[in-house]
Write an enzyme that holds these catalytic residues in place. Structure first.
Site, PDB file in Angstrom:
ATOM      1  N   HIS A  55      14.187  -1.457  -7.880  1.00 55.55           N
ATOM      2  CA  HIS A  55      13.104  -2.419  -7.671  1.00 55.55           C
ATOM      3  C   HIS A  55      12.422  -2.738  -9.000  1.00 55.55           C
ATOM      4  CE1 HIS A  55      10.280   0.896  -8.084  1.00 55.55           C
ATOM      5  NE2 HIS A  55      10.931   1.572  -7.154  1.00 55.55           N
TER       6      HIS A  55
HETATM    7  P1  TYD Z   1       9.859   3.874  -3.420  1.00 57.44           P
HETATM    8  O1  TYD Z   1       8.967   3.285  -4.461  1.00 57.44           O
HETATM    9  O2  TYD Z   1      10.785   2.951  -2.721  1.00 57.44           O
HETATM   10  O3  TYD Z   1      10.689   5.075  -4.027  1.00 57.44           O
HETATM   11  P2  TYD Z   1      11.894   5.058  -5.088  1.00 57.44           P
HETATM   12  O4  TYD Z   1      11.829   3.789  -5.844  1.00 57.44           O
HETATM   13  O5  TYD Z   1      11.654   6.238  -5.923  1.00 57.44           O
HETATM   14  O6  TYD Z   1      13.168   5.215  -4.361  1.00 57.44           O
HETATM   15  O7  TYD Z   1       8.935   4.646  -2.364  1.00 57.44           O
HETATM   16  C1  TYD Z   1       9.492   5.398  -1.324  1.00 57.44           C
HETATM   17  C2  TYD Z   1       8.499   5.422  -0.174  1.00 57.44           C
HETATM   18  O8  TYD Z   1       7.294   6.073  -0.554  1.00 57.44           O
HETATM   19  C3  TYD Z   1       8.114   4.026   0.304  1.00 57.44           C
HETATM   20  O9  TYD Z   1       8.057   4.058   1.724  1.00 57.44           O
HETATM   21  C4  TYD Z   1       6.740   3.812  -0.250  1.00 57.44           C
HETATM   22  C5  TYD Z   1       6.183   5.215  -0.367  1.00 57.44           C
HETATM   23  N1  TYD Z   1       5.261   5.372  -1.498  1.00 57.44           N
HETATM   24  C6  TYD Z   1       3.916   5.562  -1.275  1.00 57.44           C
HETATM   25  O10 TYD Z   1       3.440   5.580  -0.127  1.00 57.44           O
HETATM   26  N2  TYD Z   1       3.083   5.736  -2.346  1.00 57.44           N
HETATM   27  C7  TYD Z   1       3.542   5.716  -3.622  1.00 57.44           C
HETATM   28  O11 TYD Z   1       2.755   5.899  -4.577  1.00 57.44           O
HETATM   29  C8  TYD Z   1       4.945   5.491  -3.843  1.00 57.44           C
HETATM   30  C9  TYD Z   1       5.520   5.441  -5.226  1.00 57.44           C
HETATM   31  C10 TYD Z   1       5.766   5.317  -2.756  1.00 57.44           C
END
Ligand code: TYD
Length: 139
Positions: A55
């Site tokens: 992302h």
């Molecule tokens: P995501 O940013 O998609 O993780 P990665 O890029 O590391 O794979 O986040 C995973 C999940 O966690 C998503 O449902 C959103 C949640 N999340 C939060 O609630 N707070 C946060 O600060 C972050 C980074 C993610």
């Protein structure tokens, strides 16, 4: 300003106390990183072979640190890509706005620690690469 992968920079964090008691590093918002920290989050217990990230953020700036273990960060500005390996707790990777990133090659026991410029907001994400390109460069 359109960010490029060249705006992503390794920050050498201060390292003190290199004696028998161990080491200590620290980070000050506005000093070692160009933003006040409004959120900290960390990834851990990532199984081998798993890829995360995938992302870009509209407004969020981050400093990414491997506080334990190692992983690779693939950075992509839509024109160029580069891979940065983080494997020491005294290196931070500054990632500005609008850079696509993928997180791969997590070692056993790796902890990916992030200082972020804002609180969590799903509306700040581009999770589709074509949407990211469209927003960044248009047609
Ligand atoms: P995501 O940013 O998609 O993780 P990665 O890029 O590391 O794979 O986040 C995973 C999940 O966690 C998503 O449902 C959103 C949640 N999340 C939060 O609630 N707070 C946060 O600060 C972050 C980074 C993610």
């Amino acid at each position: 300003m359109t960010t490029t992968i060249h705006d992503c920079a390794i920050v050498n964090l201060p390292k003190t106390g290199e004696d028998m008691r161990g080491s200590l590093s620290f980070i000050e918002g506005g000093n070692h990183i160009p933003f006040p920290v409004r959120r900290v989050y960390y990834l851990y217990d990532v199984p081998g072979g798993i890829e995360r990230g995938g992302h870009a953020h509209k407004d969020l700036q981050q400093l990414i640190i491997a506080t334990s273990g190692s992983f690779d960060v693939v950075l992509d500005d839509g024109h160029q890509r580069k891979t940065v390996t983080l494997n020491r707790p005294y290196y931070g990777l500054f990632v500005p706005t609008m850079i696509w990133r993928e997180l791969i090659n997590f070692s056993s026991g790796a902890v990916l620690f992030v200082l972020a410029s804002n609180t969590y907001s799903e509306s700040d994400y581009y999770r589709n690469y074509d949407d990211f390109l469209q927003a960044k460069y248009g047609n």
